[in-house]
Design a protein around this motif. Sequence first.
Motif, PDB file in Angstrom:
ATOM      1  N   ALA A 121       1.558   6.259  -7.496  1.00 38.42           N
ATOM      2  CA  ALA A 121       0.131   6.693  -8.006  1.00 38.42           C
ATOM      3  C   ALA A 121       0.206   7.758  -8.641  1.00 38.42           C
ATOM      4  O   ALA A 121       0.932   8.929  -8.395  1.00 38.42           O
ATOM      5  CB  ALA A 121      -0.677   6.491  -6.758  1.00 38.42           C
ATOM      6  N   GLN A 135       0.923  -1.650   0.453  1.00 41.98           N
ATOM      7  CA  GLN A 135      -0.332  -0.112  -0.069  1.00 41.98           C
ATOM      8  C   GLN A 135       0.707   0.914   0.254  1.00 41.98           C
ATOM      9  O   GLN A 135       0.075   2.276  -0.511  1.00 41.98           O
ATOM     10  CB  GLN A 135      -1.219  -0.131   1.243  1.00 41.98           C
ATOM     11  CG  GLN A 135      -1.669  -1.064   1.081  1.00 41.98           C
ATOM     12  CD  GLN A 135      -3.331  -1.553   2.517  1.00 41.98           C
ATOM     13  OE1 GLN A 135      -2.447  -0.661   3.850  1.00 41.98           O
ATOM     14  NE2 GLN A 135      -4.386  -1.677   2.556  1.00 41.98           N
ATOM     15  N   ARG A 136       1.707   1.375   0.745  1.00 41.69           N
ATOM     16  CA  ARG A 136       2.390   2.330   1.032  1.00 41.69           C
ATOM     17  C   ARG A 136       3.482   2.029  -0.588  1.00 41.69           C
ATOM     18  O   ARG A 136       3.552   3.489  -0.735  1.00 41.69           O
ATOM     19  CB  ARG A 136       3.627   2.421   1.472  1.00 41.69           C
ATOM     20  CG  ARG A 136       4.504   3.336   1.896  1.00 41.69           C
ATOM     21  CD  ARG A 136       6.456   2.457   2.811  1.00 41.69           C
ATOM     22  NE  ARG A 136       6.602   2.139   2.550  1.00 41.69           N
ATOM     23  CZ  ARG A 136       8.020   2.583   1.503  1.00 41.69           C
ATOM     24  NH1 ARG A 136       8.037   3.625   1.101  1.00 41.69           N
ATOM     25  NH2 ARG A 136       8.612   1.376   0.682  1.00 41.69           N
ATOM     26  N   ARG A 137       3.743   1.799  -1.085  1.00 45.21           N
ATOM     27  CA  ARG A 137       4.608   1.795  -2.497  1.00 45.21           C
ATOM     28  C   ARG A 137       3.315   1.878  -3.428  1.00 45.21           C
ATOM     29  O   ARG A 137       4.189   3.309  -4.292  1.00 45.21           O
ATOM     30  CB  ARG A 137       4.903   0.055  -2.936  1.00 45.21           C
ATOM     31  CG  ARG A 137       6.690   0.170  -2.108  1.00 45.21           C
ATOM     32  CD  ARG A 137       6.508  -1.512  -2.205  1.00 45.21           C
ATOM     33  NE  ARG A 137       7.820  -1.953  -1.829  1.00 45.21           N
ATOM     34  CZ  ARG A 137       9.210  -1.401  -1.587  1.00 45.21           C
ATOM     35  NH1 ARG A 137       9.381  -0.450  -2.341  1.00 45.21           N
ATOM     36  NH2 ARG A 137       9.580  -1.285  -0.959  1.00 45.21           N
ATOM     37  N   GLU A 138       2.277   1.324  -3.779  1.00 46.94           N
ATOM     38  CA  GLU A 138       1.258   1.793  -4.639  1.00 46.94           C
ATOM     39  C   GLU A 138       0.920   3.825  -3.783  1.00 46.94           C
ATOM     40  O   GLU A 138       0.756   3.905  -4.982  1.00 46.94           O
ATOM     41  CB  GLU A 138       0.040   1.562  -4.506  1.00 46.94           C
ATOM     42  CG  GLU A 138      -1.070   1.049  -4.896  1.00 46.94           C
ATOM     43  CD  GLU A 138      -2.313   0.384  -4.820  1.00 46.94           C
ATOM     44  OE1 GLU A 138      -3.244   0.735  -4.165  1.00 46.94           O
ATOM     45  OE2 GLU A 138      -2.124  -0.474  -5.680  1.00 46.94           O
ATOM     46  N   ARG A 139       0.888   4.158  -3.187  1.00 46.71           N
ATOM     47  CA  ARG A 139       0.789   5.494  -2.974  1.00 46.71           C
ATOM     48  C   ARG A 139       1.587   6.785  -3.811  1.00 46.71           C
ATOM     49  O   ARG A 139       1.958   7.380  -4.387  1.00 46.71           O
ATOM     50  CB  ARG A 139       0.574   5.850  -0.992  1.00 46.71           C
ATOM     51  CG  ARG A 139      -0.492   5.779  -0.883  1.00 46.71           C
ATOM     52  CD  ARG A 139      -0.523   5.679   0.522  1.00 46.71           C
ATOM     53  NE  ARG A 139      -0.014   5.789   1.580  1.00 46.71           N
ATOM     54  CZ  ARG A 139      -0.089   4.469   2.666  1.00 46.71           C
ATOM     55  NH1 ARG A 139      -0.777   3.868   2.313  1.00 46.71           N
ATOM     56  NH2 ARG A 139       1.261   4.445   3.540  1.00 46.71           N
ATOM     57  N   ILE A 140       3.171   5.679  -3.297  1.00 48.69           N
ATOM     58  CA  ILE A 140       4.367   6.535  -3.959  1.00 48.69           C
ATOM     59  C   ILE A 140       4.153   7.020  -5.211  1.00 48.69           C
ATOM     60  O   ILE A 140       4.853   7.526  -5.939  1.00 48.69           O
ATOM     61  CB  ILE A 140       5.683   5.564  -3.135  1.00 48.69           C
ATOM     62  CG1 ILE A 140       5.840   6.024  -2.017  1.00 48.69           C
ATOM     63  CG2 ILE A 140       7.018   6.207  -3.944  1.00 48.69           C
ATOM     64  CD1 ILE A 140       6.927   5.486  -1.022  1.00 48.69           C
TER      65      ILE A 140
END
Length: 80
Positions: free
Chosen positions: A80, A73-78
Amino acid sequence: MYFDTKKGPVYEPENQLLSNLYKVLEKHAPILEGSRLFEDLVEVYEDLEMNLKEDSEDGKTIEINKPIATELQRRERIHA
């Protein structure tokens, strides 16, 4: 080392955090290859390998006791 799939080779990870996932993919490739599940798992594996490599080049430390979902989830936010 690597193993072949219909979409090309899947390489052994440089980051040992992904060794177990690689071994599972390699073991089950003959049975699962071609399925959407297998393709998704290979994609996640390759994305994690790339992101871990980028993070290590940037001097970041990955916490191995974090749940994988939280890290994803953290990587997805970064990205996005």
